[in-house]
Motif scaffolding. Structure first.
Motif, PDB file in Angstrom:
ATOM      1  N   ARG A  18      15.315 -15.894 -68.420  1.00 53.53           N
ATOM      2  CA  ARG A  18      15.450 -14.776 -69.353  1.00 53.53           C
ATOM      3  C   ARG A  18      16.886 -14.736 -69.887  1.00 53.53           C
ATOM      4  O   ARG A  18      17.838 -14.755 -69.120  1.00 53.53           O
ATOM      5  N   VAL A  29       1.473  -7.610 -69.559  1.00 52.51           N
ATOM      6  CA  VAL A  29       2.211  -8.826 -69.949  1.00 52.51           C
ATOM      7  C   VAL A  29       1.349 -10.002 -69.509  1.00 52.51           C
ATOM      8  O   VAL A  29       0.798  -9.981 -68.408  1.00 52.51           O
ATOM      9  N   LYS A  77       4.579  -9.567 -73.745  1.00 53.39           N
ATOM     10  CA  LYS A  77       3.786  -8.333 -73.855  1.00 53.39           C
ATOM     11  C   LYS A  77       2.653  -8.478 -74.857  1.00 53.39           C
ATOM     12  O   LYS A  77       2.833  -9.096 -75.905  1.00 53.39           O
ATOM     13  N   LEU A  90       3.779  -2.751 -64.269  1.00 54.07           N
ATOM     14  CA  LEU A  90       3.441  -3.998 -64.945  1.00 54.07           C
ATOM     15  C   LEU A  90       2.173  -4.601 -64.347  1.00 54.07           C
ATOM     16  O   LEU A  90       2.044  -4.726 -63.128  1.00 54.07           O
ATOM     17  N   MET A  93       0.085  -8.127 -64.833  1.00 56.77           N
ATOM     18  CA  MET A  93       0.336  -9.415 -65.483  1.00 56.77           C
ATOM     19  C   MET A  93      -0.668 -10.478 -65.041  1.00 56.77           C
ATOM     20  O   MET A  93      -0.541 -11.069 -63.974  1.00 56.77           O
ATOM     21  N   TYR A 101       7.707  -1.053 -61.659  1.00 56.21           N
ATOM     22  CA  TYR A 101       9.123  -0.909 -61.982  1.00 56.21           C
ATOM     23  C   TYR A 101       9.409   0.586 -62.057  1.00 56.21           C
ATOM     24  O   TYR A 101       8.494   1.407 -61.965  1.00 56.21           O
ATOM     25  N   GLU A 106      11.161 -17.010 -65.168  1.00 55.59           N
ATOM     26  CA  GLU A 106       9.805 -16.455 -65.232  1.00 55.59           C
ATOM     27  C   GLU A 106       8.825 -17.493 -65.765  1.00 55.59           C
ATOM     28  O   GLU A 106       9.219 -18.502 -66.345  1.00 55.59           O
ATOM     29  N   PHE A 107       7.554 -17.192 -65.560  1.00 50.45           N
ATOM     30  CA  PHE A 107       6.521 -17.988 -66.201  1.00 50.45           C
ATOM     31  C   PHE A 107       6.454 -17.517 -67.656  1.00 50.45           C
ATOM     32  O   PHE A 107       6.486 -16.310 -67.922  1.00 50.45           O
ATOM     33  N   LYS A 109      18.622  -9.418 -72.421  1.00 46.45           N
ATOM     34  CA  LYS A 109      17.278  -8.921 -72.080  1.00 46.45           C
ATOM     35  C   LYS A 109      17.334  -8.301 -70.705  1.00 46.45           C
ATOM     36  O   LYS A 109      18.189  -8.665 -69.884  1.00 46.45           O
ATOM     37  N   GLN A 110      16.388  -7.395 -70.432  1.00 51.09           N
ATOM     38  CA  GLN A 110      16.238  -6.866 -69.079  1.00 51.09           C
ATOM     39  C   GLN A 110      15.977  -8.045 -68.130  1.00 51.09           C
ATOM     40  O   GLN A 110      15.316  -9.017 -68.526  1.00 51.09           O
ATOM     41  N   LEU A 111      16.499  -8.000 -66.945  1.00 51.72           N
ATOM     42  CA  LEU A 111      16.305  -9.047 -65.930  1.00 51.72           C
ATOM     43  C   LEU A 111      16.871 -10.398 -66.377  1.00 51.72           C
ATOM     44  O   LEU A 111      16.371 -11.461 -66.007  1.00 51.72           O
ATOM     45  N   ALA A 166       7.720  -9.221 -60.155  1.00 51.78           N
ATOM     46  CA  ALA A 166       6.291  -9.394 -60.448  1.00 51.78           C
ATOM     47  C   ALA A 166       5.888 -10.862 -60.334  1.00 51.78           C
ATOM     48  O   ALA A 166       4.747 -11.169 -59.973  1.00 51.78           O
ATOM     49  N   ASP A 167       6.800 -11.757 -60.659  1.00 55.92           N
ATOM     50  CA  ASP A 167       6.459 -13.182 -60.712  1.00 55.92           C
ATOM     51  C   ASP A 167       6.490 -13.843 -59.329  1.00 55.92           C
ATOM     52  O   ASP A 167       5.717 -14.766 -59.055  1.00 55.92           O
ATOM     53  N   PRO A 184      11.713 -12.401 -61.468  1.00 54.01           N
ATOM     54  CA  PRO A 184      11.418 -10.963 -61.469  1.00 54.01           C
ATOM     55  C   PRO A 184      10.435 -10.658 -60.328  1.00 54.01           C
ATOM     56  O   PRO A 184       9.645 -11.534 -59.944  1.00 54.01           O
ATOM     57  N   PHE A 218       7.794   1.836 -65.580  1.00 57.33           N
ATOM     58  CA  PHE A 218       6.446   1.410 -65.992  1.00 57.33           C
ATOM     59  C   PHE A 218       5.820   0.570 -64.885  1.00 57.33           C
ATOM     60  O   PHE A 218       6.521   0.051 -64.006  1.00 57.33           O
TER      61      PHE A 218
HETATM   62  O1  C5P Z   1       9.522 -10.232 -71.799  1.00 53.08           O
HETATM   63  P1  C5P Z   1       9.614  -8.748 -72.027  1.00 53.08           P
HETATM   64  O2  C5P Z   1      11.031  -8.239 -71.897  1.00 53.08           O
HETATM   65  O3  C5P Z   1       8.912  -8.288 -73.249  1.00 53.08           O
HETATM   66  O4  C5P Z   1       8.794  -8.121 -70.797  1.00 53.08           O
HETATM   67  C1  C5P Z   1       8.760  -6.735 -70.566  1.00 53.08           C
HETATM   68  C2  C5P Z   1       9.065  -6.449 -69.114  1.00 53.08           C
HETATM   69  O5  C5P Z   1       8.053  -7.014 -68.282  1.00 53.08           O
HETATM   70  C3  C5P Z   1      10.366  -7.070 -68.616  1.00 53.08           C
HETATM   71  O6  C5P Z   1      11.450  -6.242 -68.822  1.00 53.08           O
HETATM   72  C4  C5P Z   1      10.094  -7.279 -67.142  1.00 53.08           C
HETATM   73  O7  C5P Z   1      10.373  -6.086 -66.461  1.00 53.08           O
HETATM   74  C5  C5P Z   1       8.611  -7.530 -67.086  1.00 53.08           C
HETATM   75  N1  C5P Z   1       8.270  -8.963 -66.960  1.00 53.08           N
HETATM   76  C6  C5P Z   1       8.130  -9.513 -65.684  1.00 53.08           C
HETATM   77  N2  C5P Z   1       7.773 -10.828 -65.544  1.00 53.08           N
HETATM   78  C7  C5P Z   1       7.564 -11.604 -66.645  1.00 53.08           C
HETATM   79  C8  C5P Z   1       7.709 -11.066 -67.941  1.00 53.08           C
HETATM   80  C9  C5P Z   1       8.050  -9.731 -68.053  1.00 53.08           C
HETATM   81  O8  C5P Z   1       8.318  -8.818 -64.678  1.00 53.08           O
HETATM   82  N3  C5P Z   1       7.190 -12.887 -66.497  1.00 53.08           N
END
Ligand code: C5P
Length: 137
Positions: free
Chosen positions: A26, A9, A42, A85, A87, A80, A37-38, A30-32, A123-124, A121, A83
Protein backbone atom coordinates in the motif's frame (compact mmCIF):
# COMPACT_ATOMS: atom_id res chain seq x y z
CA UNK A 1 -23.36 1.34 20.41
CA UNK A 2 -24.57 1.62 16.76
CA UNK A 3 -23.44 -1.20 14.45
CA UNK A 4 -20.28 -0.53 12.46
CA UNK A 5 -20.71 0.31 8.78
CA UNK A 6 -20.06 -2.73 6.62
CA UNK A 7 -17.44 -2.17 3.91
CA UNK A 8 -17.04 -4.71 1.13
CA UNK A 9 -13.59 -5.11 -0.40
CA UNK A 10 -12.72 -7.85 -2.89
CA UNK A 11 -9.24 -9.33 -3.06
CA UNK A 12 -7.49 -11.91 -5.18
CA UNK A 13 -4.60 -14.32 -4.89
CA UNK A 14 -3.07 -14.07 -8.37
CA UNK A 15 -0.96 -17.21 -8.75
CA UNK A 16 1.64 -17.50 -11.51
CA UNK A 17 2.94 -20.62 -13.23
CA UNK A 18 5.71 -20.92 -10.57
CA UNK A 19 3.06 -21.09 -7.80
CA UNK A 20 3.97 -17.59 -6.60
CA UNK A 21 1.35 -15.16 -5.29
CA UNK A 22 1.26 -11.43 -6.05
CA UNK A 23 1.44 -8.98 -3.16
CA UNK A 24 1.05 -5.22 -3.49
CA UNK A 25 2.43 -2.73 -1.00
CA UNK A 26 0.00 0.00 0.00
CA UNK A 27 1.54 3.30 -1.12
CA UNK A 28 2.37 6.34 1.04
CA UNK A 29 -0.61 8.54 1.74
CA UNK A 30 -3.08 5.64 1.93
CA UNK A 31 -4.40 4.17 5.15
CA UNK A 32 -2.18 1.25 6.24
CA UNK A 33 0.65 2.53 3.99
CA UNK A 34 3.61 0.17 3.74
CA UNK A 35 1.61 -2.97 4.48
CA UNK A 36 1.37 -5.72 1.87
CA UNK A 37 -2.02 -6.87 0.61
CA UNK A 38 -3.68 -9.10 -1.91
CA UNK A 39 -4.68 -6.89 -4.86
CA UNK A 40 -8.26 -5.70 -5.07
CA UNK A 41 -10.37 -2.88 -3.68
CA UNK A 42 -13.73 -1.51 -2.64
CA UNK A 43 -16.91 -2.38 -4.46
CA UNK A 44 -18.55 0.54 -6.23
CA UNK A 45 -22.33 0.91 -5.87
CA UNK A 46 -24.19 -1.65 -7.97
CA UNK A 47 -21.10 -3.74 -8.74
CA UNK A 48 -20.93 -7.47 -8.22
CA UNK A 49 -17.73 -8.66 -6.50
CA UNK A 50 -16.36 -10.28 -9.66
CA UNK A 51 -17.04 -7.13 -11.74
CA UNK A 52 -15.32 -5.03 -9.13
CA UNK A 53 -12.25 -7.27 -9.09
CA UNK A 54 -12.00 -7.27 -12.88
CA UNK A 55 -12.13 -3.43 -12.84
CA UNK A 56 -9.59 -3.12 -10.02
CA UNK A 57 -7.14 -5.49 -11.70
CA UNK A 58 -7.36 -3.51 -14.93
CA UNK A 59 -6.89 -0.17 -13.11
CA UNK A 60 -4.16 -1.25 -10.67
CA UNK A 61 -2.22 -3.86 -12.61
CA UNK A 62 -3.19 -3.45 -16.27
CA UNK A 63 -4.31 -7.05 -16.67
CA UNK A 64 -7.54 -8.45 -18.08
CA UNK A 65 -9.21 -11.24 -16.17
CA UNK A 66 -12.19 -13.22 -17.41
CA UNK A 67 -14.92 -13.79 -14.86
CA UNK A 68 -14.67 -17.57 -15.42
CA UNK A 69 -11.02 -17.42 -14.21
CA UNK A 70 -12.02 -16.04 -10.80
CA UNK A 71 -12.77 -18.79 -8.28
CA UNK A 72 -14.07 -17.76 -4.84
CA UNK A 73 -11.88 -19.18 -2.06
CA UNK A 74 -12.85 -17.81 1.33
CA UNK A 75 -13.79 -14.68 3.28
CA UNK A 76 -11.79 -12.41 5.53
CA UNK A 77 -13.49 -10.20 8.09
CA UNK A 78 -12.09 -7.59 10.44
CA UNK A 79 -13.65 -4.92 12.66
CA UNK A 80 -11.62 -1.73 12.20
CA UNK A 81 -12.38 1.23 14.48
CA UNK A 82 -14.83 2.93 12.13
CA UNK A 83 -16.04 0.13 9.84
CA UNK A 84 -16.34 -3.61 9.60
CA UNK A 85 -14.53 -5.02 6.60
CA UNK A 86 -15.86 -8.06 4.80
CA UNK A 87 -13.47 -9.28 2.13
CA UNK A 88 -14.08 -12.26 -0.16
CA UNK A 89 -10.82 -13.71 -1.48
CA UNK A 90 -10.72 -15.14 -4.99
CA UNK A 91 -7.99 -17.12 -6.70
CA UNK A 92 -6.94 -16.51 -10.27
CA UNK A 93 -4.29 -18.34 -12.31
CA UNK A 94 -5.03 -16.99 -15.80
CA UNK A 95 -5.07 -13.45 -17.10
CA UNK A 96 -4.15 -11.46 -20.18
CA UNK A 97 -1.41 -8.84 -20.24
CA UNK A 98 1.63 -8.18 -18.06
CA UNK A 99 1.28 -7.25 -14.41
CA UNK A 100 2.40 -3.62 -13.96
CA UNK A 101 2.29 -1.32 -10.91
CA UNK A 102 -0.01 1.30 -12.47
CA UNK A 103 -0.77 3.09 -9.18
CA UNK A 104 2.78 3.53 -7.90
CA UNK A 105 2.53 0.46 -5.68
CA UNK A 106 5.46 -1.91 -5.19
CA UNK A 107 4.66 -5.44 -6.35
CA UNK A 108 6.26 -8.72 -5.28
CA UNK A 109 5.70 -12.32 -6.37
CA UNK A 110 6.18 -14.49 -3.30
CA UNK A 111 6.07 -18.20 -2.56
CA UNK A 112 3.33 -19.30 -0.14
CA UNK A 113 5.77 -19.95 2.75
CA UNK A 114 7.27 -16.45 2.26
CA UNK A 115 3.93 -14.68 2.80
CA UNK A 116 4.47 -14.45 6.56
CA UNK A 117 7.55 -12.25 6.05
CA UNK A 118 5.38 -9.43 4.65
CA UNK A 119 3.46 -7.32 7.19
CA UNK A 120 -0.18 -7.24 6.16
CA UNK A 121 -3.40 -5.47 7.17
CA UNK A 122 -5.18 -7.42 9.95
CA UNK A 123 -7.89 -8.56 7.53
CA UNK A 124 -5.42 -10.13 5.10
CA UNK A 125 -3.13 -11.92 7.55
CA UNK A 126 -5.54 -14.77 8.53
CA UNK A 127 -5.68 -15.75 4.86
CA UNK A 128 -2.02 -16.85 4.83
CA UNK A 129 -2.40 -20.34 6.42
CA UNK A 130 -5.35 -20.96 4.14
CA UNK A 131 -3.23 -20.22 1.04
CA UNK A 132 -0.30 -22.29 2.32
CA UNK A 133 -2.67 -25.26 2.83
CA UNK A 134 -4.12 -24.79 -0.63
CA UNK A 135 -0.96 -24.11 -2.62
CA UNK A 136 1.68 -25.91 -0.58
CA UNK A 137 4.74 -24.12 0.73
O1 C5P B 1 -7.83 -0.06 -0.70
P1 C5P B 1 -8.76 0.86 0.04
O2 C5P B 1 -8.02 1.92 0.82
O3 C5P B 1 -9.87 1.38 -0.80
O4 C5P B 1 -9.46 -0.10 1.13
C1 C5P B 1 -10.31 0.41 2.12
C2 C5P B 1 -9.90 -0.14 3.47
O5 C5P B 1 -10.07 -1.55 3.50
C3 C5P B 1 -8.44 0.08 3.82
O6 C5P B 1 -8.22 1.29 4.45
C4 C5P B 1 -8.13 -1.08 4.74
O7 C5P B 1 -8.52 -0.74 6.04
C5 C5P B 1 -9.04 -2.17 4.24
N1 C5P B 1 -8.34 -3.16 3.39
C6 C5P B 1 -7.78 -4.29 3.98
N2 C5P B 1 -7.16 -5.24 3.21
C7 C5P B 1 -7.10 -5.08 1.86
C8 C5P B 1 -7.66 -3.94 1.24
C9 C5P B 1 -8.29 -3.01 2.04
O8 C5P B 1 -7.83 -4.44 5.21
N3 C5P B 1 -6.51 -6.03 1.10
Amino acid sequence: MPPLKLTLVVAVALVDTDNRILLAQRPEGKQLAGLWEFPGGKLEPGERPEESLIRELREELGITVKEACLAPLTFASHAYESFHLLMPLYICRRWEGFVQPLEGQTLKWVRPHELRAYPMPPADEPLIPFLIDLLGA
